[in-house]
Write an enzyme that holds these catalytic residues in place. Structure first.
Site, PDB file in Angstrom:
ATOM      1  CB  CYS A 395      -1.006  -0.041   1.146  1.00  0.00           C
ATOM      2  SG  CYS A 395      -2.442   0.975   0.768  1.00  0.00           S
ATOM      3  CG  HIS A 526      -3.512  -3.470   2.964  1.00  0.00           C
ATOM      4  ND1 HIS A 526      -2.447  -3.048   3.720  1.00  0.00           N
ATOM      5  CD2 HIS A 526      -4.188  -2.351   2.618  1.00  0.00           C
ATOM      6  CE1 HIS A 526      -2.489  -1.730   3.844  1.00  0.00           C
ATOM      7  NE2 HIS A 526      -3.544  -1.289   3.178  1.00  0.00           N
ATOM      8  CD  GLU A 528      -1.135  -6.266   4.686  1.00  0.00           C
ATOM      9  OE1 GLU A 528      -0.770  -6.480   3.509  1.00  0.00           O
ATOM     10  OE2 GLU A 528      -1.313  -5.124   5.135  1.00  0.00           O
TER      11      GLU A 528
END
Ligand code: GLN
Length: 552
Positions: A395, A526, A528
């Protein structure tokens, strides 16, 4: 609408926070799912913020974003990781959401002249939301974690809602208290009084625990177990010892060693299912976590680490987890180093410090907001690019990677993001018109590009190879985008946009070709948030693979 025979397990904390209520909730979900039940996990948070989006990550930890775009507490991330599936918009409830709804309904005359009060209106709105979650998920069991600790003022309404549900359907509601049993070093003995007091407090709300999970540094002996059972009106076999362990991934397995799912099923009168999957896959994963030996050193260069005298990594928990799963998969034990971006800027900046980055096998610049730390991050990114250290930007980490490239390769020395300097002569990261309007109106809450969006991937790129797919869906949380006016000149200078929105308008992934750099890649989204223990994220795996290449 109430769901017939739906079971609710409420997880409440006793004594103090931070003893593993979230992991307990996640693990209960995982073991029941392995027994063949369909389960959803919910977090109810007592604060008045409508969602977690406006909260400072240093104080409150990571903001976890769901597919729907709802900005939630980091516990939701644990739930998804342990269940290995995505949760819905209905699985996160805050007092702010509940009160806002009730007050808006009152303003719209929905209560037809009645006096609107915490009980019954707020309580019943909570019950309605819990039931909606069960309906939407179409599950058999909801495990609900009540934020805070028993005795807090703020979570009383949630406990009251749970009490009421138990009164109405006694066989369908179960209370688990996760408590703490200290072993003061001077005494050398496990003390049960704080837990007894916590139960007494819970009793004062008209609720008793059906099961007590006793968290402690060490296992509980029978003497203490009996003491707890006697004074807290539970059976001894309903007191579960949960000592500290090396890896949280062992929690569901340890619960099963103690036959926890059978106990939950017995209390809730649930019959054994035929479609039990068991925990084989999880066991293999948990074993691997403890057997990997080779170290991979990964630096996270961020700024939300320090609170008072303590250094916490809570703000980046999903990033840390994502690194771990990919490292384990590749047979490595990750050593994660927190590096403060501010150490590389202003009076702190020294070339010798940057050289220390060579010790790391890979560097991550995670998401972030605002000006502080960004010049430091830019210095780190430049160093990683020039010295061919694998770099992964998430990001803000991708936006800064584009800025660094524009400044140092294209020679646009003034390149910047509109977030920092909208008057720069090269605003390579810009705000989109819709976002500009929201900000002008002072609408900050839930106003970013949030949640799941598709990206199309370019043939022959690192991203495309990693995903082995033409399109992917990933979660977002940002306001700024790569400025379309600069896309062509940046690509001509060698930085490839390997992922873009299906319309081609928004840039989703930037990378340097493999022959220029072992791994220099950033994502506007993102990744993750979608990394799971049993399904590591392909981009993290590609990054760790690059970081461990040639390592012994
Ligand atoms: N601050 C940047 C933006 O709003 C990046 C956000 C982030 O890293 N989550 O676009």
């Amino acid at each position: 609408m109430s769901v017939k025979n739906h079971k609710y397990i409420f997880v409440i904390g006793g004594v103090m926070s931070g003893v593993g209520k979230g992991i307990t909730t996640s693990a209960i979900g995982a073991i029941l799912q392995a027994k063949g039940f369909s389960v959803n996990l919910l977090k109810v948070d007592p604060y008045l913020n409508v969602d977690a989006g406006t909260m400072n990550p240093t104080e409150h930890g990571e903001v976890f974003v769901l597919d729907s775009g709802l900005e939630t507490d980091q516990d939701m991330g644990n739930y998804e990781r342990f269940l290995n599936r995505s949760l819905t918009n209905c699985d996160y409830i805050t007092s702010g959401m509940v009160y806002k709804h009730v007050i808006e309904a009152e303003r719209a005359l929905k209560y037809q002249g009645r006096c609107v009060e915490a009980i019954p209106q707020i309580r019943d709105e909570i019950i309605e939301r819990l039931e909606r979650s069960a309906n939407v998920n179409k599950t058999e069991i909801s495990v609900v974690e009540i934020g805070g600790t028993v005795g807090d003022y703020q979570n009383i309404m949630f406990i009251e809602a749970a009490r009421r549900m138990k009164v109405q359907n006694p066989d369908d509601v179960l209370f688990v208290m996760v408590s703490y049993m200290p072993v003061p070093s001077k005494l050398g003995e496990m003390k049960s009084k704080p837990t007894q007091n916590a139960i007494r407090l819970l009793n004062s709300y008209g609720v008793n625990a059906d099961i007590i999970i006793a968290r402690s540094e060490v296992p509980m002996d029978d003497r203490r177990r009996e003491k707890i059972a006697n004074s807290c009106s539970v059976r001894t076999d309903h007191v579960i010892s949960a000592p500290d362990i090396e890896s949280v991934f062992d929690v569901p397995l340890n619960f099963e060693k103690d036959k926890m799912s059978e106990l939950l099923m017995k209390v809730l009168r649930l019959k054994k299912k035929k479609n039990e999957t068991g925990m084989k896959e999880w066991e293999t994963f948990a074993k691997r976590v403890k057997s990997v030996k080779k170290i991979v050193n990964i630096a996270i260069v961020g700024k939300y680490f320090n609170t008072g005298d303590f250094v916490l990594t809570d703000a980046y928990v999903s990033v840390l987890e994502a690194i771990k799963y990919s490292a384990y998969k590749l047979g490595y034990k990750p050593k994660i180093h927190t590096v403060n971006a501010r150490d590389f800027e202003g009076v702190n900046a020294k070339d010798s410090d940057l050289k220390k980055l060579k010790e790391f096998d890979g560097i991550i610049v995670p998401g972030g907001f605002g000006e502080s730390g960004i010049e430091g991050k830019l210095a780190v990114i430049k160093y990683a690019r020039e010295n061919k250290i694998p770099y992964f930007g998430l990001c803000y980490g991708m936006q800064l990677m584009v800025i660094e490239y524009a400044r140092n390769v294209l020679g646009l020395k003034d390149a910047n993001t509109a977030e920092i300097n909208p008057k720069s002569s090269a605003v390579v990261i810009d705000i989109m018109p819709e976002q500009k309007k929201l900000l002008a109106e002072g609408k900050y809450g839930a106003s970013m590009r949030l949640g799941a969006y598709d990206a199309s991937l370019k043939e022959g790129t690192i991203a495309r190879d990693a995903y082995s797919s033409k399109t992917v869906t990933e979660r977002h949380r940002h306001r700024y985008e790569v400025n379309p006016d600069f896309v062509e000149i940046i690509q001509n200078a060698g930085l490839i946009f390997s992922g873009s929105s299906p319309s081609g308008k928004l840039m989703e992934i930037a990378e340097l070709p493999k022959n220029k750099h072992p791994f220099f890649l950033g994502t506007q989204f993102h990744p993750e948030f979608l990394a799971r223990p049993l399904a590591p994220h392909p981009l993290f795996t590609a990054f760790i693979k690059a970081a461990t290449k040639g390592k012994k």
